[in-house]
Scaffold this motif. Structure first.
Motif, PDB file in Angstrom:
ATOM      1  N   LEU A 104       0.751 -12.932   6.176  1.00  0.00           N
ATOM      2  CA  LEU A 104       0.926 -12.845   4.730  1.00  0.00           C
ATOM      3  C   LEU A 104       1.426 -11.462   4.307  1.00  0.00           C
ATOM      4  O   LEU A 104       2.301 -11.339   3.460  1.00  0.00           O
ATOM      5  CB  LEU A 104      -0.384 -13.181   4.019  1.00  0.00           C
ATOM      6  N   LEU A 105       0.874 -10.420   4.909  1.00  0.00           N
ATOM      7  CA  LEU A 105       1.264  -9.062   4.534  1.00  0.00           C
ATOM      8  C   LEU A 105       2.698  -8.735   4.931  1.00  0.00           C
ATOM      9  O   LEU A 105       3.380  -7.992   4.233  1.00  0.00           O
ATOM     10  CB  LEU A 105       0.302  -8.043   5.150  1.00  0.00           C
TER      11      LEU A 105
ATOM     12  N   ARG B 211       5.074 -10.614   4.738  1.00  0.00           N
ATOM     13  CA  ARG B 211       5.915 -11.268   3.721  1.00  0.00           C
ATOM     14  C   ARG B 211       5.244 -11.118   2.353  1.00  0.00           C
ATOM     15  O   ARG B 211       5.204 -12.046   1.552  1.00  0.00           O
ATOM     16  CB  ARG B 211       6.094 -12.746   4.075  1.00  0.00           C
ATOM     17  N   ALA B 212       4.701  -9.939   2.094  1.00  0.00           N
ATOM     18  CA  ALA B 212       3.944  -9.674   0.866  1.00  0.00           C
ATOM     19  C   ALA B 212       4.725 -10.107  -0.369  1.00  0.00           C
ATOM     20  O   ALA B 212       5.934  -9.919  -0.452  1.00  0.00           O
ATOM     21  CB  ALA B 212       3.602  -8.192   0.773  1.00  0.00           C
ATOM     22  N   ASN B 213       3.998 -10.720  -1.290  1.00  0.00           N
ATOM     23  CA  ASN B 213       4.536 -11.176  -2.575  1.00  0.00           C
ATOM     24  C   ASN B 213       5.556 -12.298  -2.439  1.00  0.00           C
ATOM     25  O   ASN B 213       6.296 -12.575  -3.383  1.00  0.00           O
ATOM     26  CB  ASN B 213       5.116  -9.992  -3.369  1.00  0.00           C
TER      27      ASN B 213
ATOM     28  N   ARG C 111       0.529 -17.049  -0.666  1.00  0.00           N
ATOM     29  CA  ARG C 111       1.153 -15.764  -0.949  1.00  0.00           C
ATOM     30  C   ARG C 111       0.056 -14.733  -1.187  1.00  0.00           C
ATOM     31  O   ARG C 111      -0.911 -15.005  -1.882  1.00  0.00           O
ATOM     32  CB  ARG C 111       2.026 -15.867  -2.190  1.00  0.00           C
ATOM     33  N   ILE C 112       0.228 -13.566  -0.582  1.00  0.00           N
ATOM     34  CA  ILE C 112      -0.677 -12.462  -0.874  1.00  0.00           C
ATOM     35  C   ILE C 112       0.018 -11.581  -1.901  1.00  0.00           C
ATOM     36  O   ILE C 112       1.192 -11.236  -1.756  1.00  0.00           O
ATOM     37  CB  ILE C 112      -1.091 -11.673   0.381  1.00  0.00           C
ATOM     38  N   ARG C 113      -0.689 -11.288  -2.962  1.00  0.00           N
ATOM     39  CA  ARG C 113      -0.149 -10.498  -4.057  1.00  0.00           C
ATOM     40  C   ARG C 113      -0.627  -9.054  -3.902  1.00  0.00           C
ATOM     41  O   ARG C 113      -1.825  -8.792  -3.958  1.00  0.00           O
ATOM     42  CB  ARG C 113      -0.631 -11.076  -5.378  1.00  0.00           C
ATOM     43  N   VAL C 114       0.317  -8.142  -3.669  1.00  0.00           N
ATOM     44  CA  VAL C 114      -0.013  -6.725  -3.517  1.00  0.00           C
ATOM     45  C   VAL C 114       1.019  -5.877  -4.240  1.00  0.00           C
ATOM     46  O   VAL C 114       2.191  -6.249  -4.332  1.00  0.00           O
ATOM     47  CB  VAL C 114      -0.104  -6.276  -2.039  1.00  0.00           C
TER      48      VAL C 114
ATOM     49  N   GLU D  48      -0.463  -0.550  -2.599  1.00  0.00           N
ATOM     50  CA  GLU D  48      -1.570  -1.166  -1.867  1.00  0.00           C
ATOM     51  C   GLU D  48      -1.230  -1.541  -0.427  1.00  0.00           C
ATOM     52  O   GLU D  48      -2.115  -1.945   0.315  1.00  0.00           O
ATOM     53  CB  GLU D  48      -2.034  -2.429  -2.611  1.00  0.00           C
ATOM     54  N   LEU D  49       0.036  -1.425  -0.035  1.00  0.00           N
ATOM     55  CA  LEU D  49       0.464  -1.840   1.308  1.00  0.00           C
ATOM     56  C   LEU D  49       1.383  -0.776   1.894  1.00  0.00           C
ATOM     57  O   LEU D  49       2.426  -0.465   1.304  1.00  0.00           O
ATOM     58  CB  LEU D  49       1.180  -3.197   1.249  1.00  0.00           C
TER      59      LEU D  49
ATOM     60  N   LEU E 222       5.153  -1.617   2.201  1.00  0.00           N
ATOM     61  CA  LEU E 222       5.933  -1.544   0.964  1.00  0.00           C
ATOM     62  C   LEU E 222       6.192  -0.095   0.566  1.00  0.00           C
ATOM     63  O   LEU E 222       7.282   0.234   0.084  1.00  0.00           O
ATOM     64  CB  LEU E 222       5.223  -2.295  -0.167  1.00  0.00           C
TER      65      LEU E 222
END
Length: 155
Positions: A34-35, A37-39, A93-96, A100-101, A104
């Motif tokens: 998930l991370l 492919r964040a968001n 989907r992980i929303r960040v 926060e990542l 990114l």
């Protein structure tokens, strides 16, 4: 609860600077997928492949749902502070936020360095040093998944 996620090295999750252990290997694989492919919505088939490779168990989708529920609980998302992992008809989907990542932040710094290239090599080099400093070792070095061996975007 404000969370920070780290993938540029071993997978880590922190809340207020304190590490939140993600003990289950399958939860680490799920979170990593998930991370990376964040968001973005990660399709169910892709997550199934990441978790089990070419031999998913019978009832893999139900098991995946249970893993997501446990991951939400691990991340503290069941306490009403907002769902970090969202359910969509085609996947999760992980929303960040970028802050926060680490991945990114790294990508943002690379883009910033590219814009600074015209200003001069010193400014560009300073931002590139900040980007490189985010790396703590091999990407996701504590995440094992047969479903992602040989996938360039994973390791």
């Amino acid at each position: 609860m404000e969370l920070e996620f780290f993938v540029l090295g071993p997978l880590e999750v922190r809340s207020a600077g304190v590490e939140i252990p993600v003990r289950s290997g399958q939860q680490r694989v799920l979170l990593a997928a998930l991370l990376l492919r964040a968001n973005q919505v990660v399709p169910l088939d892709e997550l199934t492949d990441r978790l089990w490779g070419e031999a998913p168990p019978r009832g893999a989708r139900n098991t995946l749902r249970a893993y997501v529920m446990r991951l939400r609980r691990t991340l503290g998302a069941d306490d009403g502070d907002g769902v970090v992992v969202e359910t969509h008809p085609e996947g999760y989907r992980i929303r960040v936020e970028p802050a926060e990542l680490d991945l990114l932040r790294f990508e943002d710094l690379l883009a910033q360095a590219g814009r600074l290239a015209a200003a001069g090599p010193m400014e560009e080099a300073q931002v590139l040093r900040q980007a490189v400093a985010l790396w703590r070792g091999p990407v996701l070095s504590n995440v094992d998944s047969d479903g992602c061996i040989g996938t360039p975007s994973w390791r």
